[in-house]
Scaffold this active site. Structure first.
Site: not given
Ligand code: NAD
Length: 399
Positions: A49-50, A73-74, A111, A140, A225, A235, A274
């Site tokens: 979704s994003t 999951f929105e 999920a 994420a 990443y 990270y 990003l």
């Protein structure tokens, strides 16, 4: 309702339906303006979704004419509160897919749960025009409930071994300060691996294989990443890096398993840093991204999610010759990691202060992208106009 941005920390608690829809149309146009990709025809996107997952769904549908099943999951809208942006993105995506006669169904729920996996398999068996030939895993999440024990795990973004201090930016105030992050303990590491490692990806692929809903030669890809040394402590060498290491190990095991079972493959794609809801939450990284954007825009090779994923599908996953690195990973962070780009970013990193931030970084571009995630800052939307916030996702309303 008139919808304006309301920023709280690193998220915005409102989203604009028309702005989100226009973002989707713009991404679709990018894909349609480029060559068709001879890619998968029935695609499952977990985290659709994003960000990178949404771009993957758009490239699959509009670049290859794929039927897409998405899991996200929105938060749906109420009469007083807007939905989360992924809800409006998905509503717009489905509307645009329908115009092209493409099957698009979305399952909204956790999920990580057995129930959502079962609903997804049902949809593939009963509705999808064919078995799945690509699974994109792009979740994420800050937490995960273990589907079998019910235990809750929380991920964190901490260094391992020692305290990490470096520059960071308050994106909205434009202030560059120093941040110190205490090191993780063993439990922090284990919990982050449990949430963002490969366990759930493996569970998905096992469930899909068991249900016999994967086509011969099916591919699956998950995103990671790496980035430059300045962000390593928080990270690549931090708790999230450990989880990503686990994701890579999972890819190797899955690759073997899929090859044997259905002649398929599992890949890791290393993507560019990003602005997404996920990356906005990481300390230090937004400052790095602001400097990186400046350097890459000046050089003329800046990309957003849609450009990255178009390149992933067209030049890697569905090209005759797929280059991978020595660890078998696909690298679409190749332009970000070019020596001259990284050298220029480091030079700016050493110089950057609150006073020169606006000049030497692209903090404006960062902010712009941040607001755009929620459907704001678009020239083609009048934010003083009333808009219907109770927009539904077509495939969810039908249930
Ligand atoms: P994002 O926050 O934009 O997207 C996350 C997606 O996961 C959304 O669709 C959300 O609905 C879904 N989701 C979260 N929890 C869920 C749950 N419990 N059940 C169902 N769906 C759930 O994030 P993103 O930045 O696009 O990240 C996607 C992947 O790409 C991650 O693995 C991330 O590490 C990786 N990545 C991100 C960047 C970056 O800079 N943003 C760079 C390289 C790799």
């Amino acid at each position: 309702m008139i919808v304006q941005p309301r920023v709280r920390g690193f998220i915005c608690i409102t989203a604009h339906p028309t702005g989100c829809a226009n973002n989707i149309k713009e991404q679709i146009k990018y894909v349609e303006d480029h060559d068709k990709i001879n890619g998968a025809k029935n695609v499952l996107v977990i985290g659709c979704s994003t960000g990178y997952g949404l771009a993957s769904r758009i490239v699959a549908a509009f670049g290859s004419g794929a039927n897409t099943l998405g899991v996200a999951f929105e938060k749906p809208p109420t009469d007083k509160k807007t939905a989360s942006p992924g809800w409006y993105n998905t509503a717009a995506f489905e509307q645009e897919a329908a115009k092209k006669g493409l099957y698009a169904r979305t399952i909204n729920g956790d999920a990580f749960s057995n129930d959502i996996k079962a609903q997804t398999i049902d949809a593939i068996k009963n509705e999808m025009p064919g078995n799945i030939d690509l699974v994109v895993y792009s979740l994420a999440s800050p937490r995960r409930i273990d589907p079998n024990t019910g235990e809750i795990y929380n991920s964190c973004l901490k260094p391992i071994g020692q305290t990490f201090s470096n520059k960071t930016v308050d994106v909205h105030k434009g202030e560059v300060t120093n941040v110190s992050i205490e090191p993780a303990n063993e439990d922090d590491i284990a919990q982050t691996v449990k949430v963002m490692g490969g366990e759930d990806w493996q569970l998905w692929m096992d469930a899909l294989l068991d249900a016999d809903v994967l086509a011969k030669g099916c591919k699956t890809v998950a995103y990671t990443y790496i980035g430059p040394e300045i962000t390593f402590p928080v990270y690549h060498h931090g708790t999230i890096g450990r989880a990503k290491q686990h994701l890579e190990q999972t890819a190797q095991a899955l690759d073997q398993q899929l090859q044997q079972a259905i002649g398929g493959n599992a890949y890791i794609s290393v993507n560019k840093a990003l602005v997404t809801q996920a990356s906005a939450a990481i300390p230090v990284v937004p400052l790095y991204i602001s400097l990186l954007y400046k350097v890459m825009k000046d050089k003329g090779n800046h990309e957003g999610c849609i450009e990255q994923i178009y390149r992933l599908f067209a030049d890697r996953l569905y090209s005759d010759n797929m280059p991978v690195d020595d660890k078998n990973r696909i690298r679409i962070d190749d332009w970000e990691m070019q020596d001259d780009v990284q050298q220029a970013v480091i030079e700016k990193w050493l110089q950057v202060t609150t006073e020169n931030l606006e000049n030497i970084s692209d903090i404006k571009g960062y902010r712009d992208d941040f607001y755009k995630l929620f459907g704001f800052n678009r020239d083609d939307v009048d934010y003083n106009q009333e808009v219907d916030i109770e927009l539904q996702i077509p495939s969810i309303r039908e249930d």
